[in-house]
Design a protein around this motif. Structure first.
Motif, PDB file in Angstrom:
ATOM      1  N   VAL A  97     -14.709  -1.210 -14.639  1.00  0.00           N
ATOM      2  CA  VAL A  97     -13.653  -1.351 -13.627  1.00  0.00           C
ATOM      3  C   VAL A  97     -13.229   0.053 -13.202  1.00  0.00           C
ATOM      4  O   VAL A  97     -12.983   0.909 -14.062  1.00  0.00           O
ATOM      5  CB  VAL A  97     -12.452  -2.131 -14.197  1.00  0.00           C
ATOM      6  N   PHE A  98     -13.162   0.278 -11.891  1.00  0.00           N
ATOM      7  CA  PHE A  98     -12.913   1.632 -11.394  1.00  0.00           C
ATOM      8  C   PHE A  98     -11.688   1.719 -10.499  1.00  0.00           C
ATOM      9  O   PHE A  98     -11.800   1.761  -9.271  1.00  0.00           O
ATOM     10  CB  PHE A  98     -14.167   2.152 -10.670  1.00  0.00           C
ATOM     11  N   PRO A  99     -10.491   1.758 -11.111  1.00  0.00           N
ATOM     12  CA  PRO A  99      -9.272   1.867 -10.311  1.00  0.00           C
ATOM     13  C   PRO A  99      -9.049   3.299  -9.853  1.00  0.00           C
ATOM     14  O   PRO A  99      -9.616   4.238 -10.426  1.00  0.00           O
ATOM     15  CB  PRO A  99      -8.176   1.450 -11.284  1.00  0.00           C
ATOM     16  N   ALA A 100      -8.216   3.443  -8.823  1.00  0.00           N
ATOM     17  CA  ALA A 100      -7.780   4.765  -8.396  1.00  0.00           C
ATOM     18  C   ALA A 100      -6.407   4.611  -7.760  1.00  0.00           C
ATOM     19  O   ALA A 100      -5.999   3.505  -7.388  1.00  0.00           O
ATOM     20  CB  ALA A 100      -8.765   5.357  -7.397  1.00  0.00           C
ATOM     21  N   LEU A 101      -5.705   5.730  -7.672  1.00  0.00           N
ATOM     22  CA  LEU A 101      -4.435   5.742  -6.953  1.00  0.00           C
ATOM     23  C   LEU A 101      -4.648   6.558  -5.687  1.00  0.00           C
ATOM     24  O   LEU A 101      -5.226   7.645  -5.737  1.00  0.00           O
ATOM     25  CB  LEU A 101      -3.335   6.367  -7.817  1.00  0.00           C
TER      26      LEU A 101
ATOM     27  N   GLY B  32      -2.466  -4.215  -3.249  1.00  0.00           N
ATOM     28  CA  GLY B  32      -1.092  -4.549  -2.850  1.00  0.00           C
ATOM     29  C   GLY B  32      -0.067  -4.064  -3.865  1.00  0.00           C
ATOM     30  O   GLY B  32       1.128  -4.205  -3.651  1.00  0.00           O
ATOM     31  N   ASP B  33      -0.538  -3.500  -4.982  1.00  0.00           N
ATOM     32  CA  ASP B  33       0.370  -2.991  -6.010  1.00  0.00           C
ATOM     33  C   ASP B  33       0.493  -1.475  -5.940  1.00  0.00           C
ATOM     34  O   ASP B  33      -0.442  -0.783  -5.541  1.00  0.00           O
ATOM     35  CB  ASP B  33      -0.144  -3.342  -7.420  1.00  0.00           C
ATOM     36  N   GLY B  34       1.640  -0.996  -6.382  1.00  0.00           N
ATOM     37  CA  GLY B  34       1.816   0.426  -6.610  1.00  0.00           C
ATOM     38  C   GLY B  34       1.707   0.677  -8.109  1.00  0.00           C
ATOM     39  O   GLY B  34       1.941  -0.230  -8.918  1.00  0.00           O
ATOM     40  N   ALA B  35       1.326   1.891  -8.490  1.00  0.00           N
ATOM     41  CA  ALA B  35       1.228   2.203  -9.915  1.00  0.00           C
ATOM     42  C   ALA B  35       1.396   3.695 -10.153  1.00  0.00           C
ATOM     43  O   ALA B  35       1.256   4.510  -9.243  1.00  0.00           O
ATOM     44  CB  ALA B  35      -0.119   1.740 -10.480  1.00  0.00           C
ATOM     45  N   ARG B  36       1.720   4.000 -11.398  1.00  0.00           N
ATOM     46  CA  ARG B  36       1.834   5.377 -11.846  1.00  0.00           C
ATOM     47  C   ARG B  36       0.750   5.580 -12.903  1.00  0.00           C
ATOM     48  O   ARG B  36       0.412   4.634 -13.627  1.00  0.00           O
ATOM     49  CB  ARG B  36       3.223   5.517 -12.486  1.00  0.00           C
ATOM     50  N   ARG B  37       0.203   6.792 -12.961  1.00  0.00           N
ATOM     51  CA  ARG B  37      -0.745   7.093 -14.025  1.00  0.00           C
ATOM     52  C   ARG B  37      -0.207   8.282 -14.795  1.00  0.00           C
ATOM     53  O   ARG B  37       0.197   9.283 -14.185  1.00  0.00           O
ATOM     54  CB  ARG B  37      -2.121   7.408 -13.424  1.00  0.00           C
ATOM     55  N   ASP B  38      -0.169   8.167 -16.121  1.00  0.00           N
ATOM     56  CA  ASP B  38       0.436   9.252 -16.895  1.00  0.00           C
ATOM     57  C   ASP B  38      -0.634  10.252 -17.360  1.00  0.00           C
ATOM     58  O   ASP B  38      -1.810  10.127 -17.021  1.00  0.00           O
ATOM     59  CB  ASP B  38       1.289   8.699 -18.050  1.00  0.00           C
TER      60      ASP B  38
ATOM     61  N   TYR C 106      -2.226   3.464 -16.931  1.00  0.00           N
ATOM     62  CA  TYR C 106      -1.622   2.899 -15.720  1.00  0.00           C
ATOM     63  C   TYR C 106      -0.337   2.158 -16.047  1.00  0.00           C
ATOM     64  O   TYR C 106      -0.255   1.418 -17.037  1.00  0.00           O
ATOM     65  CB  TYR C 106      -2.607   1.949 -15.022  1.00  0.00           C
ATOM     66  N   TRP C 107       0.676   2.370 -15.204  1.00  0.00           N
ATOM     67  CA  TRP C 107       1.953   1.669 -15.282  1.00  0.00           C
ATOM     68  C   TRP C 107       2.150   1.008 -13.927  1.00  0.00           C
ATOM     69  O   TRP C 107       2.403   1.708 -12.931  1.00  0.00           O
ATOM     70  CB  TRP C 107       3.107   2.649 -15.540  1.00  0.00           C
ATOM     71  N   ILE C 108       2.004  -0.301 -13.870  1.00  0.00           N
ATOM     72  CA  ILE C 108       2.119  -1.003 -12.587  1.00  0.00           C
ATOM     73  C   ILE C 108       3.599  -1.051 -12.206  1.00  0.00           C
ATOM     74  O   ILE C 108       4.438  -1.483 -13.004  1.00  0.00           O
ATOM     75  CB  ILE C 108       1.565  -2.448 -12.695  1.00  0.00           C
ATOM     76  N   THR C 109       3.897  -0.605 -10.991  1.00  0.00           N
ATOM     77  CA  THR C 109       5.312  -0.573 -10.601  1.00  0.00           C
ATOM     78  C   THR C 109       5.704  -1.766  -9.743  1.00  0.00           C
ATOM     79  O   THR C 109       6.871  -1.973  -9.472  1.00  0.00           O
ATOM     80  CB  THR C 109       5.622   0.733  -9.850  1.00  0.00           C
ATOM     81  N   GLY C 110       4.742  -2.566  -9.309  1.00  0.00           N
ATOM     82  CA  GLY C 110       5.071  -3.760  -8.526  1.00  0.00           C
ATOM     83  C   GLY C 110       4.469  -3.703  -7.134  1.00  0.00           C
ATOM     84  O   GLY C 110       3.815  -2.734  -6.762  1.00  0.00           O
ATOM     85  N   ARG C 111       4.702  -4.760  -6.375  1.00  0.00           N
ATOM     86  CA  ARG C 111       4.074  -4.895  -5.071  1.00  0.00           C
ATOM     87  C   ARG C 111       4.646  -3.887  -4.078  1.00  0.00           C
ATOM     88  O   ARG C 111       5.840  -3.608  -4.090  1.00  0.00           O
ATOM     89  CB  ARG C 111       4.296  -6.308  -4.515  1.00  0.00           C
ATOM     90  N   VAL C 112       3.760  -3.387  -3.236  1.00  0.00           N
ATOM     91  CA  VAL C 112       4.215  -2.506  -2.171  1.00  0.00           C
ATOM     92  C   VAL C 112       4.162  -3.229  -0.815  1.00  0.00           C
ATOM     93  O   VAL C 112       4.430  -2.640   0.212  1.00  0.00           O
ATOM     94  CB  VAL C 112       3.382  -1.195  -2.101  1.00  0.00           C
ATOM     95  N   ASP C 113       3.798  -4.526  -0.849  1.00  0.00           N
ATOM     96  CA  ASP C 113       3.779  -5.302   0.400  1.00  0.00           C
ATOM     97  C   ASP C 113       4.913  -6.326   0.384  1.00  0.00           C
ATOM     98  O   ASP C 113       5.800  -6.263  -0.463  1.00  0.00           O
ATOM     99  CB  ASP C 113       2.414  -5.966   0.580  1.00  0.00           C
TER     100      ASP C 113
END
Ligand code: WT7
Length: 643
Positions: free
Chosen positions: A440-444, A495-501, A506-513
């Motif tokens: 799985v290849f996520p990115a911000l 559709g989600d926002g997230a923070r990466r430490d 990953y820390w999912i911060t919730g929907r951005v839509d």
């Protein structure tokens, strides 16, 4: 935010499918040679013809996603037939009723026979490969049987959650033109009855595509049956043989449609296909829950949601697990119910939603501590961000600091888990979904789609496909591309926002839509708005999420009445009841504020950012309001905020 690492437990790592070294090796292998990696993983399911083509994906242009495309299989065979020799007499499903004195155990052999009987019944009713069958059932064994029977004959099931209204059921049946509906007389939840057949009859008044209705007997309550259309499940199945030839399905033939909310008023029919989805369900269920043969596994979701599809039915059964299906609710007859069920059935792996944990926390430790829970080995969380306080309570009070917690991030669209710790491999941090699964290849990315490096915050995207990914929106492939692949070119946007430490967690911060998450249930604010404006007294409505202690988010509605209409308490109650009837009880507004005007730009666009701030009582930082057509409405709304 809590940032302390909770180390992998040596006793878990020692026996786990995946330890830290293996996690690293798999992650590297899947990145270096995806074809080889996913060819190997395809061996998890039973193929009638093994695939030679593994992956063919294009996230640009018309968007095309195909996995294992020349393979042939039937999902029900992977879940049932291939287990008959090795574990035919093992329990496949433990059903625990709403009433604590009722439970049933169904072996793989029994389940196979029940699925075959219904599959033969469906064929007798004329159901063929590719036909759509709607399932509107409570949490009873028949729900799993119905799914697998559809899969057996190649019909595409579309489950509608039993908590949706007749109107919501009707629009979903219409969108995919289902020819058969499978329902029950009534459902049961928390000691109350849910009138499923009556709702279904209301819905069917506007569903000409439905030719037959199969009605399972559940409560035994008497329900009207329409001659020629309706048939009782038992009458249909009694005369059917207990074996049934499975339909050979191409890997890319559809397995199911599941409707989910987006930012427009109309729910999307998320379509999953057979081969890749089944591989993904098996892969993630085994790795994330570290499932081992003989263990009792319990996911508390409803089969009406994707969690129930992948982690009550397809994943566990593909892996030959014993899966527990619970008809009831966490607080009936008492708030100890979950833990009593854990002890009664000696559950080893328990998977639930943060909202359930938060509601049980309110009653303190005693109702948990009076139970043993010694059988528990792994705990899981899904559906919304879990706040560190709830995480720690789950860890300390429920798991006695013995059980790792897997906080699993995924979506209806992803088919299964994408970001989660593996219990034997990844140290946990309370509130973080941690790292992507191998492959799985996520990115911000920032607003322009630029990939951000290191510790940062941004929009969560996936740079490449995985076998369980949705393939299209049923009947609207253009909307599929538009919704998921047009915001950031060549990437799947979650559709989600997230923070990466700094550790890459990953820390999912919730929907951005404009999607909100109420008790882990996903809802489009636009759907609630259209329900509100359908009321004859409502001129305009804007709906936003607001912070809610138990539900995560609550539903906050700004309503402008037609001129001459009085904003009364009675009307407020009427509107709440109206939305419940239009969409279902899960969409009950938590607050309705009468709004003489809504903040709009000069071009007439409602400024939701401002409405969200007011609902959250964060009115200090309203930001730039200079583009508003009438800045005065904002002050009015702030003063009359619903508390
Ligand atoms: C949305 C998907 C995943 C199956 C059930 C919900 C939110 C889901 C987590 C998590 C933070 C989460 C996201 C996502 N979400 N799991 N572990 N941490 N947020 O499926 O109805 O398709 O909703 O639920 O916002 O986009 P869904």
């Amino acid at each position: 935010m809590a940032d302390d690492l909770i180390a992998v437990k040596t006793e878990i790592a020692a026996k786990a499918h995946v330890n830290t070294d293996r996690h690293r090796a798999m992650t590297e292998a899947a990145a270096k040679d995806p074809e080889g990696f996913w060819r190997e993983q395809s061996g998890r399911v039973a193929w009638m013809k093994a695939p030679t083509k593994i992956k063919s994906v294009d996230f640009t242009g018309d968007v095309s996603i195909r996995w294992y495309e020349d393979g042939v299989l039937n999902a029900s065979v992977s879940c049932l037939d291939r287990h008959l020799d090795t574990r035919g007499d093992q329990v496949a499903i433990i059903w625990e009723g709403d009433d604590p004195n009722s439970d049933v155990k169904v072996t793989y052999r029994d389940l196979h026979a029940r699925v075959c009987r219904l599959a033969n019944g469906l064929r007798e009713l004329g159901v063929k490969k590719g036909d759509r069958v709607c399932i509107y059932l409570p949490m009873i064994v028949e729900a799993a049987v119905a799914m697998l029977a559809c899969a057996r004959v190649g019909a595409i099931h579309s489950i509608v959650f039993g908590g949706f209204s007749a109107d919501s059921l009707a629009s979903r049946i219409q969108d995919s033109e289902c020819s058969v509906l499978i329902t029950a007389d009534e459902g049961r939840r928390g000691g109350r009855k849910v009138p499923l057949k009556t709702n279904a009859d209301d819905a069917l008044a506007t569903c000409p595509s439905i030719r037959h209705v199969i009605v399972a007997k559940n409560t035994g309550g008497s329900v009207p049956m329409q001659a020629g259309r309706d048939v009782m499940w038992d009458d249909l199945c009694a005369k059917q043989p207990a074996t049934c030839e499975p339909e050979p399905m191409g890997a890319e033939d559809p397995l199911f449609i599941l409707y989910t909310s987006g930012s427009t008023g109309k729910p999307k029919g998320v379509l999953h296909t057979t081969g890749g989805y089944m591989v993904w369900a098996s892969y993630t269920h085994e790795l994330v829950f570290d499932y081992r043969p003989g263990e009792i596994y319990w996911c508390t979701a409803d089969v009406g949601w994707v969690t129930g599809h992948t982690y009550i039915v397809y994943g566990p059964l593909a892996n030959g697990a014993t899966t527990l299906m619970f008809e009831g609710v966490p607080n009936y007859p008492s708030v100890s119910r979950f833990w009593e069920v854990v002890d009664k059935h000696q559950v080893n792996i328990f998977y639930t939603a943060p909202t359930a944990i938060r509601s049980l926390m309110r009653d303190g430790e005693a109702p948990v501590k009076k139970t043993s829970r010694a059988s528990l080995r792994i705990l899981g969380s899904v559906g919304e961000p879990i706040n560190p306080e709830a995480w720690l309570w789950y860890y300390r009070v429920v798991g006695d600091e013995r059980c790792p917690i897997v906080d699993t991030w995924w979506q209806t669209e992803t088919g299964g888990i994408l970001i989660s710790p593996l219990p034997g491999a990844v140290a946990q941090k309370p509130g973080s979904a941690t790292l992507p699964l191998p492959g799985v290849f996520p990115a911000l990315v920032d607003g322009e789609g630029k990939v951000l490096d290191g510790a940062t915050e941004g929009n969560l995207v996936l740079l490449d496909s995985w076998p369980g990914q949705m393939r299209t929106i049923y009947g609207d492939h253009a909307r599929f591309g538009q919704t998921y692949f047009s915001t950031f070119k060549g990437m799947y946007f979650t559709g989600d926002g997230a923070r990466r430490d700094k550790d890459g967690y990953y820390w999912i911060t919730g929907r951005v839509d404009d999607v909100i998450n109420v008790s882990g249930h996903r809802m489009g604010t636009a759907e609630i708005e259209s329900a509100l404006v359908a009321h004859p007294k409502v001129a305009e409505a804007a709906v936003v999420g607001m912070p809610h202690d138990l539900k995560g988010q609550g539903i906050y509605c700004y309503v402008t009445l037609k001129s001459g209409e009085e904003p009364t308490d009675a009307l407020r109650k009427e509107l709440v009841a109206w939305v419940r009837k239009e969409i279902g009880p899960i969409a009950s507004p938590d607050a309705i504020q009468w709004a003489p005007g809504l903040p709009k730009t000069r071009s007439g666009k409602i400024m939701r950012r401002i409405l969200r701030k007011i609902a959250a009582n964060e009115t200090d930082g309203l930001g730039d309001t200079s583009t508003l057509a009438d800045p005065g409405v904002v002050q009015e709304l702030i003063e009359n905020r619903v508390r």
